[in-house]
Design a protein around this motif. Structure first.
Motif, mmCIF file in Angstrom:
data_model
loop_
_atom_site.group_PDB
_atom_site.id
_atom_site.type_symbol
_atom_site.label_atom_id
_atom_site.label_comp_id
_atom_site.label_asym_id
_atom_site.label_seq_id
_atom_site.Cartn_x
_atom_site.Cartn_y
_atom_site.Cartn_z
ATOM 1 N N CYS A 42 -9.953 -4.236 6.937
ATOM 2 C CA CYS A 42 -10.671 -3.444 7.922
ATOM 3 C C CYS A 42 -11.977 -4.081 8.330
ATOM 4 N N PRO A 44 -14.599 -5.608 10.842
ATOM 5 C CA PRO A 44 -14.917 -5.205 12.206
ATOM 6 C C PRO A 44 -14.129 -5.942 13.288
ATOM 7 N N TRP A 47 -11.180 -3.924 14.281
ATOM 8 C CA TRP A 47 -11.319 -2.511 14.599
ATOM 9 C C TRP A 47 -10.710 -2.165 15.947
ATOM 10 N N SER A 48 -10.311 -0.950 16.029
ATOM 11 C CA SER A 48 -9.783 -0.461 17.297
ATOM 12 C C SER A 48 -11.004 0.116 18.010
ATOM 13 N N GLN A 51 -12.369 2.897 16.111
ATOM 14 C CA GLN A 51 -13.160 2.561 14.933
ATOM 15 C C GLN A 51 -14.563 2.106 15.308
ATOM 16 N N VAL A 52 -14.635 1.441 16.445
ATOM 17 C CA VAL A 52 -15.939 0.996 16.897
ATOM 18 C C VAL A 52 -16.776 2.246 17.162
ATOM 19 N N TRP A 55 -17.977 3.695 13.952
ATOM 20 C CA TRP A 55 -19.063 2.888 13.409
ATOM 21 C C TRP A 55 -20.371 3.252 14.110
ATOM 22 N N ASP A 78 -13.095 -2.983 21.619
ATOM 23 C CA ASP A 78 -12.540 -3.015 20.267
ATOM 24 C C ASP A 78 -13.421 -3.880 19.368
ATOM 25 N N GLY A 79 -13.051 -3.965 18.137
ATOM 26 C CA GLY A 79 -13.853 -4.711 17.194
ATOM 27 C C GLY A 79 -14.036 -6.179 17.537
ATOM 28 N N TYR A 114 -16.045 -2.705 5.347
ATOM 29 C CA TYR A 114 -16.518 -1.445 5.867
ATOM 30 C C TYR A 114 -15.655 -0.348 5.309
ATOM 31 N N ILE A 118 -8.169 4.767 9.433
ATOM 32 C CA ILE A 118 -7.683 5.094 10.750
ATOM 33 C C ILE A 118 -6.567 6.105 10.672
#
Length: 274
Positions: A42, A44, A47-48, A51-52, A55, A78-79, A114, A118
């Motif tokens: 996971c 960054p 990340w999708s 997820q961003v 964060w 996205d990440g 992190y 998800i």
DNA sequence: CATTTTTTTCCTGGTT
DNA sequence: CAACCAGGAAAAAAAT
């Protein structure tokens, strides 16, 4: 109940952390730990967008910055894209909060730890609000060491319409313990954030997972703050700790007072996790 | 909304 | 004596 020692731990704590929590421009650089906990993928970079988003929320939360002070639209990416942004890009996208975000993502990039889940996440706007109110209501202005990098933090989740568990993957994340709201995780996270842990708890034996409370009441106070319970005491906190023995989240360490040891069911505390 | 798991409270009694 | 440790009970809070 008799209010025995009402020694203001507040002042003690604020004194310790002092102004360090005012992020004028990224003061403390966490160069401390070299741990590579959680072998999750996971980072960054992967990340999708969702997820961003999470964060962002978390960083804002932990710095007690009003979420409306930055244009979230600027982070609709996205990440991978997020990671490619430069310091200047962050300034452009988030103004004065830019440095904070940049600092955060930089840390996460190199430590790749992190851990956001998800999978199932309760998506309720109320939670956000509740959290914000919580922070605002806290009289202490201390920096909560447990809400940083590796800490899932208390903040559950913001809402995001479409992108729910869009991310594919046969067997979603199996973990079922979202937020780091459990006591032992709270303790663990304090230990893992030495930069923001002004001698509250200390490792006694890092590799064995033995640690000791240096300021028992202060930790209890902090825990209480997190649970919005100002009457938390070490006496009560320790009772909860003792319940962990049975579950093998903690192992008993007798003889030494204020000393505990992580058990086989406690995860994420090792420097080199399995 | 019901059940289960965790945490909080309180307490008695022993230990450092 | 103060500050801890051990658990049992029961209730409250959180999860599921």
């Amino acid at each position: 109940m008799s209010v025995t020692s009402t020694t203001t731990l507040d002042s003690q704590l604020t004194a310790t952390w002092g102004s360090a929590n005012t992020y004028a421009d990224v003061p403390m650089v966490m160069s401390g730990y070299t741990s590579r906990l959680w072998p999750h993928d996971c980072q960054p970079q992967f990340w999708s967008k969702y997820q961003v988003w999470e964060w962002l929320q978390q960083v804002m939360d932990m710095h007690q910055i009003d979420a409306s002070s930055i244009p979230f639209q600027n982070f609709d990416m996205d990440g991978h894209q997020l990671c490619s942004l430069s310091y200047q890009d962050f300034i452009r996208a988030a103004g004065s909060v830019g440095p904070i975000l940049f600092h955060s993502i930089t840390e996460l990039k190199w430590s790749g730890q992190y851990h956001v889940e998800i999978g199932q996440m309760d998506i309720k706007p109320e939670n956000r609000v509740k959290n914000d109110l919580f922070f605002l209501s806290v009289n202490l202005e201390i920096y909560d060491p447990t809400i940083h990098p590796l800490a899932p933090a208390a903040s559950p989740t913001p809402s995001s319409p479409d992108i729910k568990r869009s991310y594919s993957r046969p067997h979603q994340v199996k973990k079922h313990s979202p937020r780091g709201t459990h006591l032992w995780e709270f303790i663990r996270d304090i230990l893992l954030n030495p930069e923001r842990n002004p001698g509250l708890i200390k490792w006694e034996d890092r590799t064995e997972g033995v640690f000791r409370f240096l300021k028992s009441e202060a930790v209890a106070q902090l825990w209480g703050k997190k649970k919005n319970n100002s009457s938390m005491t070490y006496e009560k906190l320790s009772r909860a700790m003792r319940y962990y023995y049975k579950r093998e989240i903690l192992e008993r360490v007798d003889g030494r007072r204020l000393v505990y040891k992580f058990g086989r069911n406690a995860r994420g505390w090792r420097e080199t996790e399995k």
